[in-house]
Design an enzyme around this catalytic site. Sequence first.
Site: not given
Ligand code: DGL
Length: 256
Positions: A9, A41-42, A72-74, A179
């Site tokens: 992540d 990451y977003g 990590c969803n992104t 997220c």
């Molecule tokens: N934990 C992350 C997700 O599930 C990313 C968060 C990030 O870095 O913006 O999207």
Amino acid sequence: MQNSIGIFDSGIGGVTVLREILKVLPKENYIYYSDSINNPYGDKSDKEIIEICDEIVQNLMNKGCKAIVIACNTASAKAVQFLRNKYYTIPIIAIEPAYKMVYDHNYNDSTLVLATKGTIESEKFNLLYQKYNNYKTYLCPCVGLADIIEEGNQEKLEKYLKSNIGIYAGKVHNVVLGCTHYPLVQQEIKRVLGNVKFFNGASRLAIHLKEILEMQNLINQESEYGKITFIDTSNQQYRKQKRFYQFLKEEIKNEK
Ligand code: DGL
């Protein structure tokens, strides 16, 4: 470590995924890769995310991982296709916002999807959204929230939630935690939104991972207890590691 499951992540948020995985696969070894130097990451472009994830998967494969979990969803939304095409010899399991779960269980209730801007704007999420749309859904890109959670500043967090999601209080019944950082502040979200029902894709991912490992004969037969190795890419390894294990312990304790 050979025979491990690599999980990554943009920071420690993926601990919420690992917690669910440990419930069904407690005897596996894990390498948790917290890429906090690149957090968040977003707000990054598809190209940047793909390059970052490519390097991480390469790294985890060099450490002998037998499967990869994108916690990590992104990263899943933007890079999973690329990664599966490139690293086709190894299973890559990816989290996504649990919007289908709402469709399956609480279709008639108004819904709020909380996720990063990157996830909400991604093609992958939009396909999911169109397919399972209940026409009572608000999409809320939470710019900067993962960052605040990563930082661990409670005051900043409460202020952020009040001013960014406070407008949905009393309007929504379902909340999709899109997220992996957000389940860490579920109680704080509840304090702002009231008595909502949370949806999180981590438990389904864990079951899916187990099925894939069984199907491919990759289940660890040897060790009695799984080992977790934590790696952080920033210069704050100690602080990150401490919070990571705190969250892991807290969550396991809450389950009991
Ligand atoms: N934990 C992350 C997700 O599930 C990313 C968060 C990030 O870095 O913006 O999207």
